[in-house]
Write a protein that holds these residues in place. Structure first.
Motif, PDB file in Angstrom:
ATOM      1  N   ALA A 103       0.837  -1.210   0.000  1.00 47.36           N
ATOM      2  CA  ALA A 103       0.000   0.000   0.000  1.00 47.36           C
ATOM      3  C   ALA A 103       0.867   1.254   0.000  1.00 47.36           C
ATOM      4  N   GLU A 104       2.171   1.062  -0.137  1.00 49.67           N
ATOM      5  CA  GLU A 104       3.094   2.197  -0.267  1.00 49.67           C
ATOM      6  C   GLU A 104       4.212   1.744  -1.205  1.00 49.67           C
ATOM      7  N   PRO A 105       4.816   2.679  -1.922  1.00 45.36           N
ATOM      8  CA  PRO A 105       5.946   2.249  -2.755  1.00 45.36           C
ATOM      9  C   PRO A 105       7.136   1.930  -1.845  1.00 45.36           C
ATOM     10  N   ILE A 106       8.006   1.065  -2.297  1.00 48.06           N
ATOM     11  CA  ILE A 106       9.240   0.839  -1.533  1.00 48.06           C
ATOM     12  C   ILE A 106      10.276   1.821  -2.048  1.00 48.06           C
ATOM     13  N   VAL A 107      10.742   2.679  -1.154  1.00 48.25           N
ATOM     14  CA  VAL A 107      11.738   3.684  -1.512  1.00 48.25           C
ATOM     15  C   VAL A 107      13.060   3.281  -0.869  1.00 48.25           C
ATOM     16  N   ALA A 108      14.110   3.294  -1.677  1.00 48.64           N
ATOM     17  CA  ALA A 108      15.421   2.869  -1.170  1.00 48.64           C
ATOM     18  C   ALA A 108      15.929   3.858  -0.128  1.00 48.64           C
ATOM     19  N   SER A 109      16.155   3.345   1.080  1.00 49.69           N
ATOM     20  CA  SER A 109      16.653   4.225   2.150  1.00 49.69           C
ATOM     21  C   SER A 109      18.179   4.279   2.146  1.00 49.69           C
ATOM     22  N   SER A 110      18.797   3.490   1.255  1.00 51.90           N
ATOM     23  CA  SER A 110      20.266   3.518   1.127  1.00 51.90           C
ATOM     24  C   SER A 110      20.611   2.973  -0.249  1.00 51.90           C
TER      25      SER A 110
END
Ligand SMILES: Nc1nc2c(c(=O)[nH]1)N[C@H]1C(S)=C(S)[C@@H](COP(=O)(O)OP(=O)(O)OC[C@H]3O[C@@H](n4cnc5c(N)ncnc54)[C@H](O)[C@@H]3O)O[C@H]1N2
Ligand code: MOO
Ligand SMILES: [Mg+2]
Length: 414
Positions: free
Chosen positions: A40-47
């Motif tokens: 239900a949310e995009p996966i955004v690269a945190s690194s």
């Protein structure tokens, strides 16, 4: 006079069904609970991935400049000044003709810009020698080569597969926002129905549609509310359907949707004040599949005939539930395959044939009438033959829908 129903094309029926889907909302779940759910949310690269330059081999980190001119007759020597494994960071910085013994996954030491595999070295008293020059960044796994920080790696609405789980873990998502799952109820109607433990008696059959739909839902990662079986009696069935419809987002009933004297679903929809989206589809099996909505909830009236019931679920219920969850891929994956045997029956309506697909050839999975149970079990696909056609022959190319795949497709051509 029997009611005259006007069949509508499958694509039109599907459009009407999907037009009623409203988003069910989302919730947070633990990472380990999220497999099979819809993001239900995009996966955004945190690194970055990898987060640092690292060695892809077990070997020696060197400065590529020091290897210039190396050959079989001009082996170049390196002094080994440190030894690190994955997870360790060397405190040393490489100077001319120095090397650090490094294992796969370890961060490249300061000054190093290439890695020599063990197999490309000869060990000496002081260290190693090599026989070929290395280019800058040769055998280096570069920071961010897989994913760059800030990148949207997976879109909202995707199915969480094992790879998605790996990504979520990579980026530190201990909890994941996923679509809630609609509450789905199942009611099997029919005076003839017996439970699985009951002895067969004249005129009766065991309820196979109920357990089959439970499994079709399970395959999608859903649990469901069971409303058991109801006899073909209007008032009694109405009460069960009303209660079930109130308690669920989507009620699936089986049987009682045709024009028989004891087919009470049409009357029940009327009593409920439900809007019937359609009650006849130009398809076989499942032409009597009926879909209604009441108070924003779906009422799927699947046919009692097992093959029609199965097909109605895969064609209409499945995409509707996925759409309620905001999924991007609503449809069964579709492919083309070569027909393994003649199928010469006429197809006034679009025909969905339970079939067995081996990756190349597709063949009907045995007895294929609407009331068949066996071909559902023997099949792993549905052949789709267009309405108005006849005379398909062995070696003809036909459309195939694949069943039981982890994730579906975003388009359909029916
Ligand atoms: N005069 C007409 N008769 C029929 C028509 C028609 O257009 N005009 N359509 C036929 C088609 S096509 C189908 S399909 C069936 C659909 O009937 P219903 O959806 O009303 O289902 P039932 O009558 O209740 O049952 C049909 C068949 O399926 C068996 N059944 C029912 N429930 C289960 C279950 N849970 N597990 C296993 N089997 C089940 C039931 O015993 C009947 O044999 O109508 C045709 N008639
Ligand atoms: O609805 Mo019936 O299945 O077309 O055979
Ligand atoms: Mg009937």
């Amino acid at each position: 006079m029997v009611e005259k129903r006007m069949p509508i094309p499958v694509s039109e029926a599907l459009e009407r069904v999907l037009g009623e889907a409203s988003l069910i909302g989302d919730e947070k779940v633990e990472l380990e609970e999220s497999y099979g759910r819809i993001l239900a949310e995009p996966i955004v690269a945190s690194s970055d991935v990898p987060p640092f330059n690292r060695s892809p081999y077990d070997g020696y980190a060197i400065r590529s400049v020091d290897s210039a001119g190396a050959s079989g007759t001009n082996r170049i020597s390196f002094r080994v000044i440190d030894h690190i494994g994955a997870g360790e960071v060397s405190a040393k910085r490489l100077s001319a003709n120095e090397a650090i013994r490094i294992m796969t996954g370890a961060q490249l030491p300061e000054g190093a810009d290439a890695v020599v595999m063990f197999e490309q070295t000869v060990e000496t008293e002081q260290g190693i020698t090599i026989r070929k020059p290395f280019e800058a960044l040769e055998n280096v796994s570069l920071q961010g080569e897989d994913v760059q920080k800030g990148e949207v790696v997976i879109d909202c609405g995707s199915l969480i597969n094992p790879g998605t789980i790996a990504l979520l873990a990579t980026f530190g998502y201990s909890q994941v926002a996923v679509a809630k799952q609609p509450v789905v109820g199942i009611l099997s109607t029919g005076t003839e129905l017996l439970g699985v433990d009951d002895e067969l008696v004249p005129g009766k059959i065991r309820n196979s549609n109920g357990p089959m739909i439970v499994a079709q839902l399970k395959r999608m990662g859903f649990r469901c509310k069971m409303y058991g079986m109801s006899i073909d009696q209007l008032d009694e069935s109405y009460e069960v359907v009303k209660k079930a419809a109130d308690e669920t987002d989507c009620l699936i009933t089986t049987g009682g949707v045709s024009v028989g004297d004891f087919d009470f679903l049409p009357a029940i929809y009327e009593r409920l004040g439900a809007e019937v989206l359609f009650n006849k589809v130009a398809m076989r099996p499942g032409s009597v599949t009926t879909v209604a909505v009441a108070n924003g909830r779906y009422l799927f009236g699947l046919s009692g005939n097992p093959s029609a019931c199965f097909t109605g679920f895969e064609l209409f219920v499945r995409p509707a539930l996925l759409k309620m969850m905001g999924a991007g891929k609503l449809y069964l994956p579709q492919t083309k395959a070569v027909l393994g045997e003649d199928f010469t029956k006429a197809n006034p309506f679009t025909r969905f044939i339970r079939a067995s697909y081996d990756g190349e050839t597709v063949s009907p999975a045995g007895f294929n009438k609407s009331n068949a149970v066996s071909s559902i079990a023997r099949g792993n696909a549905l052949i789709v033959l267009p309405g108005g056609s006849r005379g398909f022959h062995r070696s003809d190319t036909v459309d195939v829908l694949l069943l039981g795949m982890e994730e579906g497709a975003s388009k359909w051509r029916l």
